[in-house]
Enzyme design. Structure first.
Site, mmCIF file in Angstrom:
data_model
loop_
_atom_site.group_PDB
_atom_site.id
_atom_site.type_symbol
_atom_site.label_atom_id
_atom_site.label_comp_id
_atom_site.label_asym_id
_atom_site.label_seq_id
_atom_site.Cartn_x
_atom_site.Cartn_y
_atom_site.Cartn_z
ATOM 1 N N LYS A 168 0.586 3.337 -3.002
ATOM 2 C CA LYS A 168 -0.551 4.246 -3.215
ATOM 3 C C LYS A 168 -0.114 5.710 -3.140
ATOM 4 O O LYS A 168 -0.705 6.577 -3.782
ATOM 5 C CB LYS A 168 -1.649 3.966 -2.175
ATOM 6 C CG LYS A 168 -2.297 2.577 -2.327
ATOM 7 C CD LYS A 168 -3.173 2.238 -1.133
ATOM 8 C CE LYS A 168 -3.832 0.864 -1.266
ATOM 9 N NZ LYS A 168 -4.570 0.477 -0.047
ATOM 10 N N SER B 178 0.798 -1.238 0.000
ATOM 11 C CA SER B 178 0.000 0.000 0.000
ATOM 12 C C SER B 178 0.825 1.281 0.000
ATOM 13 O O SER B 178 0.262 2.358 -0.231
ATOM 14 C CB SER B 178 -0.945 0.032 1.201
ATOM 15 O OG SER B 178 -2.092 -0.721 0.910
ATOM 16 N N TYR C 154 -2.455 -2.269 -10.771
ATOM 17 C CA TYR C 154 -2.515 -2.077 -9.315
ATOM 18 C C TYR C 154 -1.773 -3.192 -8.577
ATOM 19 O O TYR C 154 -0.976 -2.933 -7.668
ATOM 20 C CB TYR C 154 -3.990 -2.009 -8.872
ATOM 21 C CG TYR C 154 -4.162 -1.993 -7.375
ATOM 22 C CD1 TYR C 154 -3.879 -0.845 -6.639
ATOM 23 C CD2 TYR C 154 -4.589 -3.126 -6.695
ATOM 24 C CE1 TYR C 154 -4.013 -0.835 -5.252
ATOM 25 C CE2 TYR C 154 -4.734 -3.122 -5.313
ATOM 26 C CZ TYR C 154 -4.450 -1.977 -4.604
ATOM 27 O OH TYR C 154 -4.577 -1.978 -3.228
ATOM 28 N N VAL D 220 1.133 -3.759 3.718
ATOM 29 C CA VAL D 220 1.052 -5.082 4.356
ATOM 30 C C VAL D 220 2.291 -5.953 4.101
ATOM 31 O O VAL D 220 2.385 -7.052 4.628
ATOM 32 C CB VAL D 220 -0.232 -5.867 3.993
ATOM 33 C CG1 VAL D 220 -1.462 -5.199 4.545
ATOM 34 C CG2 VAL D 220 -0.333 -6.106 2.500
ATOM 35 N N TYR E 228 -4.448 3.248 8.054
ATOM 36 C CA TYR E 228 -5.794 2.653 8.080
ATOM 37 C C TYR E 228 -6.618 3.256 9.224
ATOM 38 O O TYR E 228 -6.519 4.442 9.478
ATOM 39 C CB TYR E 228 -5.706 1.122 8.183
ATOM 40 C CG TYR E 228 -4.740 0.526 7.185
ATOM 41 C CD1 TYR E 228 -4.992 0.626 5.825
ATOM 42 C CD2 TYR E 228 -3.570 -0.084 7.590
ATOM 43 C CE1 TYR E 228 -4.099 0.104 4.903
ATOM 44 C CE2 TYR E 228 -2.675 -0.606 6.665
ATOM 45 C CZ TYR E 228 -2.946 -0.503 5.332
ATOM 46 O OH TYR E 228 -2.062 -0.998 4.417
HETATM 47 N N1 GLN Z 1 -2.089 -5.351 -2.480
HETATM 48 C C1 GLN Z 1 -2.753 -5.202 -1.227
HETATM 49 C C2 GLN Z 1 -4.250 -5.184 -1.426
HETATM 50 O O1 GLN Z 1 -4.717 -4.543 -2.313
HETATM 51 C C3 GLN Z 1 -2.277 -3.935 -0.570
HETATM 52 C C4 GLN Z 1 -2.951 -3.737 0.725
HETATM 53 C C5 GLN Z 1 -2.150 -3.027 1.746
HETATM 54 O O2 GLN Z 1 -0.924 -2.964 1.768
HETATM 55 N N2 GLN Z 1 -2.902 -2.562 2.689
HETATM 56 O O3 GLN Z 1 -4.958 -5.826 -0.710
#
Ligand code: GLN
Length: 305
Positions: free
Chosen positions: A63, A60, A188, A258, A240
């Site tokens: 992002k 993430s 993505y 994650v 989060y």
């Molecule tokens: N690739 C993961 C997902 O889309 C990324 C999520 C994350 O790092 N929170 O679920």
């Protein structure tokens, strides 16, 4: 401060977490790892301790990069018009809030719906695919030409990413997302599967902390407005549903992934990259956040102080 000591003091916090298992390839990662890299803007140098050169999936944290790239490509007004900057109160891959409250825009660029929408905005350019552009931009922001895609993690995400698939099709059905869903999701999942190090994330954090200018070259990588926007959203939604908790405890704009990574940008002072793959309930690096808390206290990084 002694970074080795800081690592030692947080090591036992690894026991409080678990590596991500919902992406099968991530479940294989050795949990007992902890590393930190610190880019000091005043000294213009990097120091580190622990697993600073180990590669892990950016997940993430990508992002932030896609958001910055979309702003660079399309302009702030366009991007800010497509996504809100609100907290969710739900897990990052939730579809619920959009359905219940009939949202017409994803709540922020760091929940999966918002992030996938940002990815969908990147179009092929000069015969470069969206992912090739994002990879090149990531290498620039992290000052690391060795960043590559981990095919195993990418295919693992592609195979198991049904929640992201449903989110993307929901956005398409509501005419929020334009374009091809499978192609957007491939990009993505690939952006999430780029392999970075703590040093890379410290560089990314340093560029953000330095108003968008790479401190290692003096070159502007993103506009001042884009860097400010990214830091604000990192502060409010980067961790989060626990973003508020850590705003109070740590007070430094931070984004987690994650894969166990954390990137922090302490304005005008430090870029920080941390890696420890065991995650807490909210999906944030357990020992990593403990370490960030120590750094914030010892280096007086809380921006609200
Ligand atoms: N690739 C993961 C997902 O889309 C990324 C999520 C994350 O790092 N929170 O679920």
């Amino acid at each position: 401060m002694d970074l080795e000591d800081a690592i030692q003091s947080c090591w036992s916090r690894i026991d409080n977490g678990h590596v991500a298992t919902y992406i099968p390839a991530l479940a294989k990662v050795e949990p007992y790892q902890l590393g930190v890299s610190l880019y000091d803007l005043k000294q213009n140098n990097q120091t580190g301790a622990g697993s600073t050169k180990i590669r892990f999936a950016i997940e993430s944290i990508s992002k932030v990069i896609t958001l910055l790239y979309a702003i660079e490509q399309l302009g702030m007004t366009t991007v800010a018009g497509k996504v809100e900057t609100r907290q969710t109160g739900f897990a990052s891959d939730t579809i619920l809030n959009m359905e219940i409250t009939k949202e017409t825009k994803p709540l922020n660029p760091f929940v999966n719906s918002g992030a996938i929408l940002m990815t969908s905005l990147i179009k092929e350019q000069d015969q470069q695919s969206p992912f090739e552009q994002l990879l090149a931009f990531t290498r620039e922001l992290c000052n690391d030409n060795q960043i590559t895609l981990n095919e195993e993690i990418y295919h693992s995400e592609l195979r198991t990413g049904d929640m992201n698939r449903s989110l993307a099709y929901y956005l398409k059905a509501k005419e929020i997302l334009q374009g091809d869903v499978p192609a957007t999701l491939k990009t993505y999942f690939k952006q999430c599967s780029m392999m970075v190090t703590c040093e890379d994330l410290a560089n990314l954090g340093a560029a953000l902390a330095n108003d968008g200018v790479a401190p290692w070259s003096g070159q502007r990588l993103v506009s001042s407005a884009a860097a400010t926007y990214a830091k604000s959203v990192m502060m409010t939604t980067g961790l989060y549903n626990e973003s508020g908790t850590y705003s109070v405890k740590i007070g430094v704009p931070t984004k987690s992934g994650v894969g166990g990574g954390l990137v922090s940008a302490a304005p005008n002072r430090y870029g920080i990259g941390i890696f420890s793959p065991a995650l807490d309930q909210a999906g944030n690096s357990s020992a990593g956040l403990a370490l960030l808390e120590v750094l914030s206290r010892e280096l007086n990084l809380d921006i609200f102080k």
